[in-house]
Write an enzyme that holds these catalytic residues in place. Structure first.
Site, PDB file in Angstrom:
ATOM      1  CG  ASP A  34      14.591 -15.237  67.972  1.00 46.37           C
ATOM      2  OD1 ASP A  34      13.940 -15.324  69.025  1.00 46.37           O
ATOM      3  OD2 ASP A  34      14.375 -15.953  66.980  1.00 46.37           O
ATOM      4  CD  GLU A 213      14.212 -21.762  73.033  1.00 42.51           C
ATOM      5  OE1 GLU A 213      14.345 -22.920  72.597  1.00 42.51           O
ATOM      6  OE2 GLU A 213      13.261 -21.020  72.719  1.00 42.51           O
TER       7      GLU A 213
END
Length: 555
Positions: A34, A213
């Site tokens: 991420d 997301e």
């Protein structure tokens, strides 16, 4: 013979030239998923999620987008994570999720989420918060909680008119299927870190919309681009993008979505699960994207789990509607490549991901991390002797518990990891040694134990049931031992050496036991437990050495 030597010399020279002109993905090897990146005054900064580990939110810097130095952590004080943000007894795969790392008007911002499952109610909650700092190395503020901000993976965007926006995701009330998520945006007051005004619902994704997301908003040529992750963080992971001339929407999806994925490739491609990207513009106008991916070193997975990779980006107009300009990731191949041309011509090599610690610094090296916040009096650094004392604790490694284990990230499937230590306990049944850790119920111990005045060496695996691979008394033990684990050709080999004598092979296991199955990668470290009993025993560690060995790209 002379011609053969000349050929080998020329081949070696050409290989060196090629290596100097290229770099290999990943650019952050080991469990660094991420990624979020920003560019400030000629330096790139990157933050990654850290889940149940502490310190949390690792921060790296780079001048060339290839070689990165760890400079600090957004969460490195217990006071930051012992309240509403909880890293004391957080569950595995909980903790600190994907951050957004941004800079505006002299201040660095980290916005992220803490996911915590209450052990009594069994309910899982997500608490989003913002950290600020004037220097990316820290100190970082205590968390500013964002009330009324559902979901995970938030973003923060500073518009040209001074308006600050918070971008989140949530599960819509009228969802059409399980896993459907929606991206939303609302104005943020950065003076008191509160949401204000109307909430706008932007997008539910492009290709099925499952697990939309990781939103990031960018502005280019007075248009807003919303880039998200979709498909879940596994084989169907992908990068999607939509566009609007108003930040509040409506947003139009790119007809060529996904703009990057490995879902169209064989599961046996060298990398899979690519997604969750963040764009960055260079000073010369070029664009790149950093994103996560999983190397398929063994059984389509790796011990390292999700790592940070990079790819070039161009902006291209649609041929039938020239008003639309879209980002195109990896324009020549459409996928993440292992070998890539250097981004800057001044770069001549890529840093090794190996690590050695002689414990000669006043503070613990930043590479060391703990599973949850470490307990008090876990270790002491002895700068006079250049060693670290690790105290034994009654706790063993187990779900939601804190134990006296500390490790560094495994960065390659092939490696050599060793530590030299002195151990002469007063009590029996105290274990010290090495641990190869993937999760609370998935790790390998290679330890020495005093047992009825004898010293026993043992390799055991938690898978999640415990399996003893080998246990045997060591002869001629005098108090100092070097333990080592090497990984090669998908096998682990466990060696030991007494008083610097020749290393002896003790046991071997297959390497597949520690393949990452969750959000994080493996850690290699040192461990001391008294197995439930109170003790003052300890182990003195003289050095730890980790040699990472990259696999041959031609194989």
């Amino acid at each position: 013979m002379r011609s053969k030597l000349l050929f080998l010399f020329v081949l070696s020279l050409l290989t060196s030239i090629v290596q100097a002109q290229t770099f290999t993905n990943p650019i952050l090897a080991g469990g660094y998923p991420d990624p979020s990146v920003c560019y400030v005054d000629g330096t790139f900064y990157m933050a990654n999620s850290s889940f149940e580990y502490f310190p949390g939110l690792p921060i790296h810097k780079s001048k060339d987008l290839v070689n990165w130095d760890l400079i600090g952590h957004g969460l490195n004080r217990e006071e930051q994570v012992n309240g509403a943000i909880n890293l004391l007894d957080v569950q595995a795969n909980g903790g600190i999720y994907a951050p957004s790392f941004r800079y505006f008007d002299g201040t660095f911002y980290l916005v992220t989420t803490n996911v915590y499952k209450d052990p009594e109610t069994k309910k899982t909650g997500a608490t989003s918060f913002i950290l600020t700092a004037e220097n990316p190395e820290g100190p970082w503020s205590n968390p500013h909680l964002i009330e009324g901000a559902p979901g995970i993976d938030p973003d923060i965007f500073f518009d040209d008119d001074g308006t600050v926006w918070y971008i989140g995701m949530h599960e819509p009330k009228n969802k059409a299927f399980d896993g459907e998520h929606e991206i939303w945006i609302q104005e943020l007051d950065v003076n008191n870190f509160s949401l204000k005004g109307e909430r706008h619902f932007l997008w539910r994704g492009a290709c099925g919309g499952v697990w939309a997301e990781g939103p990031h908003i960018y502005k280019k040529d007075n248009n807003y681009y919303l880039m998200i992750a979709e498909g879940g963080t596994s084989y169907n992971h992908a990068v999607m993008v939509a566009k609007s001339d108003r930040i509040q929407g409506p947003y139009t999806a790119n007809k060529r979505n996904p703009i990057l994925s490995a879902r169209q490739l064989s599961y046996d491609n060298w990398i899979n699960s690519t997604g969750h990207g963040d764009l960055i513009e260079l000073a010369d106008g070029r664009w790149y994207v950093v994103l996560l991916g999983i190397r398929g070193d063994l059984n389509r997975r790796s011990n390292m789990g999700r790592e940070t990779h990079i790819a070039p980006v161009i902006w291209e107009r649609e041929p039938y509607d020239t008003k639309y300009l879209w980002p195109v990731i990896a324009p020549e191949t459409g996928k993440i490549e292992r070998l890539n041309p250097q981004i800057f011509s001044t770069v001549t090599s890529q840093k090794s991901t190996s690590f050695k610690d002689d414990f000669d610094k006043k503070a613990l090296d930043l590479q060391w991390t703990f599973v949850r916040v470490p307990m008090s009096r876990m270790y002491e650094l002895n700068n006079e002797q250049n060693e670290m004392r690790l105290y034994a604790h009654p706790n063993i490694i187990s779900p939601r518990k804190r134990a006296h284990f500390m490790g560094i990230k495994q960065t390659e499937s092939d490696f050599e990891f060793s530590a030299r230590m002195r151990f002469s306990p007063k009590k029996n049944n105290v274990d010290v040694g090495l641990v190869l850790f993937q999760k609370d119920n998935n790790y390998i111990q290679y330890t020495i134990r005093k047992q009825q005045e004898k010293y026993v060496l043992q390799v055991s695996m938690k898978l999640p049931n415990e399996l003893v691979v080998r246990q045997e008394q060591i002869k001629n033990y005098t108090g100092t031992i070097t333990l080592s684990v090497s990984s090669k050709e998908n096998q682990y080999h466990y060696h030991y050496s007494i008083d610097n004598s020749e290393a002896i092979l003790f046991a071997s296991t297959e390497a597949h036991h520690l393949l990452s199955k969750g959000f994080t990668g493996a850690h290699l470290g040192v461990y001391a437990t008294s197995n439930g009993q109170t003790t003052t025993d300890y182990v003195d560690i003289e050095w730890v050495n980790y040699q990472a060995n990259k696999r041959d790209l031609n194989k």
